[in-house]
Write a protein that holds these residues in place. Structure first.
Motif, PDB file in Angstrom:
ATOM      1  N   SER A 293      -0.418  24.438   3.459  1.00 58.70           N
ATOM      2  CA  SER A 293      -0.477  24.026   2.060  1.00 58.70           C
ATOM      3  C   SER A 293      -0.032  22.579   1.894  1.00 58.70           C
ATOM      4  N   TYR A 294       0.998  22.176   2.660  1.00 56.45           N
ATOM      5  CA  TYR A 294       1.491  20.796   2.560  1.00 56.45           C
ATOM      6  C   TYR A 294       0.427  19.812   3.032  1.00 56.45           C
ATOM      7  N   LEU A 295      -0.193  20.090   4.180  1.00 58.36           N
ATOM      8  CA  LEU A 295      -1.200  19.184   4.720  1.00 58.36           C
ATOM      9  C   LEU A 295      -2.423  19.104   3.823  1.00 58.36           C
ATOM     10  N   LYS A 296      -2.840  20.241   3.265  1.00 56.75           N
ATOM     11  CA  LYS A 296      -4.020  20.248   2.403  1.00 56.75           C
ATOM     12  C   LYS A 296      -3.801  19.412   1.150  1.00 56.75           C
ATOM     13  N   SER A 297      -2.585  19.460   0.608  1.00 62.72           N
ATOM     14  CA  SER A 297      -2.305  18.757  -0.652  1.00 62.72           C
ATOM     15  C   SER A 297      -1.960  17.287  -0.453  1.00 62.72           C
ATOM     16  N   HIS A 298      -1.768  16.860   0.796  1.00 65.87           N
ATOM     17  CA  HIS A 298      -1.355  15.478   1.048  1.00 65.87           C
ATOM     18  C   HIS A 298      -2.348  14.715   1.922  1.00 65.87           C
ATOM     19  N   LYS A 299      -3.554  15.235   2.086  1.00 67.04           N
ATOM     20  CA  LYS A 299      -4.542  14.552   2.936  1.00 67.04           C
ATOM     21  C   LYS A 299      -4.868  13.158   2.409  1.00 67.04           C
ATOM     22  N   LEU A 300      -5.096  13.036   1.109  1.00 66.22           N
ATOM     23  CA  LEU A 300      -5.451  11.743   0.534  1.00 66.22           C
ATOM     24  C   LEU A 300      -4.306  10.746   0.692  1.00 66.22           C
ATOM     25  N   TRP A 301      -3.079  11.223   0.515  1.00 59.71           N
ATOM     26  CA  TRP A 301      -1.927  10.342   0.674  1.00 59.71           C
ATOM     27  C   TRP A 301      -1.782   9.886   2.127  1.00 59.71           C
ATOM     28  N   LEU A 302      -2.050  10.764   3.058  1.00 60.13           N
ATOM     29  CA  LEU A 302      -1.976  10.393   4.461  1.00 60.13           C
ATOM     30  C   LEU A 302      -3.030   9.348   4.819  1.00 60.13           C
ATOM     31  N   VAL A 303      -4.231   9.519   4.277  1.00 60.64           N
ATOM     32  CA  VAL A 303      -5.293   8.531   4.500  1.00 60.64           C
ATOM     33  C   VAL A 303      -4.896   7.178   3.921  1.00 60.64           C
ATOM     34  N   CYS A 304      -4.340   7.203   2.709  1.00 56.98           N
ATOM     35  CA  CYS A 304      -3.888   5.952   2.081  1.00 56.98           C
ATOM     36  C   CYS A 304      -2.781   5.298   2.904  1.00 56.98           C
ATOM     37  N   ALA A 305      -1.889   6.113   3.468  1.00 54.68           N
ATOM     38  CA  ALA A 305      -0.808   5.574   4.292  1.00 54.68           C
ATOM     39  C   ALA A 305      -1.361   4.876   5.532  1.00 54.68           C
ATOM     40  N   ILE A 306      -2.405   5.461   6.139  1.00 51.77           N
ATOM     41  CA  ILE A 306      -3.038   4.827   7.301  1.00 51.77           C
ATOM     42  C   ILE A 306      -3.585   3.454   6.926  1.00 51.77           C
ATOM     43  N   TRP A 307      -4.246   3.365   5.776  1.00 53.41           N
ATOM     44  CA  TRP A 307      -4.808   2.094   5.333  1.00 53.41           C
ATOM     45  C   TRP A 307      -3.714   1.064   5.057  1.00 53.41           C
ATOM     46  N   MET A 308      -2.645   1.490   4.410  1.00 51.35           N
ATOM     47  CA  MET A 308      -1.567   0.554   4.074  1.00 51.35           C
ATOM     48  C   MET A 308      -0.899   0.017   5.335  1.00 51.35           C
ATOM     49  N   VAL A 309      -0.603   0.899   6.284  1.00 47.39           N
ATOM     50  CA  VAL A 309       0.017   0.457   7.535  1.00 47.39           C
ATOM     51  C   VAL A 309      -0.930  -0.454   8.311  1.00 47.39           C
ATOM     52  N   SER A 310      -2.213  -0.090   8.355  1.00 46.98           N
ATOM     53  CA  SER A 310      -3.202  -0.898   9.082  1.00 46.98           C
ATOM     54  C   SER A 310      -3.338  -2.290   8.469  1.00 46.98           C
ATOM     55  N   ILE A 311      -3.363  -2.353   7.150  1.00 46.97           N
ATOM     56  CA  ILE A 311      -3.448  -3.660   6.477  1.00 46.97           C
ATOM     57  C   ILE A 311      -2.198  -4.483   6.760  1.00 46.97           C
ATOM     58  N   GLY A 312      -1.032  -3.816   6.737  1.00 44.20           N
ATOM     59  CA  GLY A 312       0.211  -4.524   7.022  1.00 44.20           C
ATOM     60  C   GLY A 312       0.228  -5.111   8.425  1.00 44.20           C
ATOM     61  N   VAL A 313      -0.207  -4.327   9.406  1.00 46.56           N
ATOM     62  CA  VAL A 313      -0.255  -4.836  10.782  1.00 46.56           C
ATOM     63  C   VAL A 313      -1.340  -5.900  10.916  1.00 46.56           C
ATOM     64  N   GLY A 314      -2.463  -5.715  10.203  1.00 48.78           N
ATOM     65  CA  GLY A 314      -3.556  -6.682  10.278  1.00 48.78           C
ATOM     66  C   GLY A 314      -3.194  -8.049   9.728  1.00 48.78           C
ATOM     67  N   LEU A 315      -2.186  -8.108   8.854  1.00 48.52           N
ATOM     68  CA  LEU A 315      -1.766  -9.398   8.309  1.00 48.52           C
ATOM     69  C   LEU A 315      -1.116 -10.287   9.369  1.00 48.52           C
ATOM     70  N   ILE A 316      -0.600  -9.661  10.438  1.00 49.68           N
ATOM     71  CA  ILE A 316       0.012 -10.461  11.518  1.00 49.68           C
ATOM     72  C   ILE A 316      -1.018 -11.386  12.162  1.00 49.68           C
ATOM     73  N   PRO A 317      -2.138 -10.852  12.688  1.00 52.15           N
ATOM     74  CA  PRO A 317      -3.129 -11.773  13.260  1.00 52.15           C
ATOM     75  C   PRO A 317      -3.799 -12.653  12.206  1.00 52.15           C
ATOM     76  N   TYR A 318      -3.851 -12.182  10.944  1.00 50.92           N
ATOM     77  CA  TYR A 318      -4.467 -13.010   9.897  1.00 50.92           C
ATOM     78  C   TYR A 318      -3.713 -14.331   9.738  1.00 50.92           C
ATOM     79  N   TYR A 319      -2.389 -14.267   9.709  1.00 49.84           N
ATOM     80  CA  TYR A 319      -1.587 -15.476   9.526  1.00 49.84           C
ATOM     81  C   TYR A 319      -1.379 -16.251  10.824  1.00 49.84           C
ATOM     82  N   LYS A 320      -1.645 -15.612  11.960  1.00 51.55           N
ATOM     83  CA  LYS A 320      -1.473 -16.294  13.238  1.00 51.55           C
ATOM     84  C   LYS A 320      -2.801 -16.796  13.817  1.00 51.55           C
TER      85      LYS A 320
END
Length: 353
Positions: free
Chosen positions: A133-160
């Protein structure tokens, strides 16, 4: 190959690493790969959205995976091999940091969506009641978390990343590169290796090994039935093979490019222009490992989609439904045309009379 280093330390007449025949071959190879990746992932998204959502538990993850792979096909494949092959950046200067940023984001989103799918299957099979039940109700949030973390890490090479201008012969070129000192470059290379390969492969190996062991140990409830039990055993073996295939393909596709990057940073080939054999080994090692990593973007749809009987059934039903709708529209159009022709013929007869 560092084009600035080549400009100062080699007698090669051209920055291009390979002759025209090899360049043509690579253009055809990578273009075909990008087209297959783009087409297969678009089909996957259409089936998941327009079809019957054959896997209601995973369809959000699979769509996210396809979006990431499409991004890889568009932003990773055309730019990375082209710059290495030609020895300089041939695209607009302002596009250089954007491409580097998008590449890191795409890889992270794809890799961790695969990891999230494995974790989801692990809990759904081994602990279906405690966490479902927890995983089913939080799938969208988990996907959003992946995007946020990926964008955060991607900013490192962007500025370098910057397009560094250099002279070669009588011409001026640009090299799209991440500007690191030696120590920082080594640390960043290891950091990328850990978060994009070592950690995901460890998680995937653990969850899929656990699932395989559980499936093989689990017996079908009820009285023994030779035919039923044999069919169930074959199905279990098929699932186990698919899970093992997922881990092996991930390792085969991504490990070579990480090994190549680590070797370049920790054991730089500074004397590469002194040996033609060493030079060609270096060049083909890059293209071999790079192509494997890029090919993972079109392998994913076939592993998670086209190898699934439910997915193929949904695809067939969707195509049949679209074909039936098309035939119905053609029939209605024919009826309308026939009716219209009849009306014109009647009108013509009346006018003649």
């Amino acid at each position: 190959m560092d084009p600035i280093w080549m400009a100062n330390n080699t007698d090669l007449p051209d920055l291009a690493l390979l002759d025209r025949n090899w360049q043509t071959f690579l253009v055809i190879l990578y273009t075909t790969t990008a087209i297959i990746s783009l087409a297969s992932n678009i089909v996957t998204i259409v089936v998941l959205v327009k079809g019957e959502r054959l896997s209601s538990e995973l369809w959000k993850y699979l769509i996210n995976l396809s979006v990431a792979d499409i991004s890889m096909a568009v932003f990773c494949i055309p730019f990375t091999y082209t710059m290495f092959m030609l020895g300089h950046w041939v695209f607009p200067v302002w596009l250089c940091p954007i491409v580097q940023f998008t590449q890191v984001c795409s890889v992270l989103i794809s890799v961790y969506t695969l990891t999230l799918i494995g974790i989801d299957r692990y809990f759904a099979i081994l602990y279906p009641f405690q966490t479902s039940s927890y995983l089913k109700s939080h799938k969208l949030w988990l996907v959003c978390a992946i995007w946020m973390v990926s964008i955060g890490v991607g900013l490192i090479p962007y500025y370098k990343t910057e397009a560094v201008r250099f002279a070669y012969g009588n011409d001026t070129y640009y090299d799209c590169r991440e500007v690191w000192d030696e120590e920082s470059g080594k640390k960043y290379t290891l950091f990328i290796f850990i978060i994009t390969f070592a950690l995901p492969i460890f998680i995937l190996t653990f969850v899929y090994t656990s699932i395989c062991c559980y499936i093989l140990r689990h017996n079908t409830p009820g009285n023994p039935d030779r035919v039923r039990d044999l069919a169930q055993w074959k199905l279990k073996i098929k699932v186990v093979k698919m899970l093992i295939t997922i881990v092996i393909l991930f390792a085969v596709c991504w490990l070579p490019i990480h090994i190549f990057n680590i070797m370049v940073w920790f054991f730089p080939p500074t004397s590469i222009n002194t040996s033609r054999t060493l030079y060609m080994t270096y060049v083909f090692s890059y293209f071999f490992s790079h192509f494997l990593s890029m090919s993972h973007s079109f392998i994913n749809p076939f592993v998670y989609g086209f190898m699934s009987e439910n997915f193929k059934s949904s695809l067939r039903r969707l195509v049949t439904r679209m074909w039936s709708k098309r035939k119905h529209m053609d029939t209605e159009l024919d009826k309308y045309s026939a009716s219209h022709q009849t009306q014109e013929l009647t009108s013509l007869r009346i006018n003649t009379l």
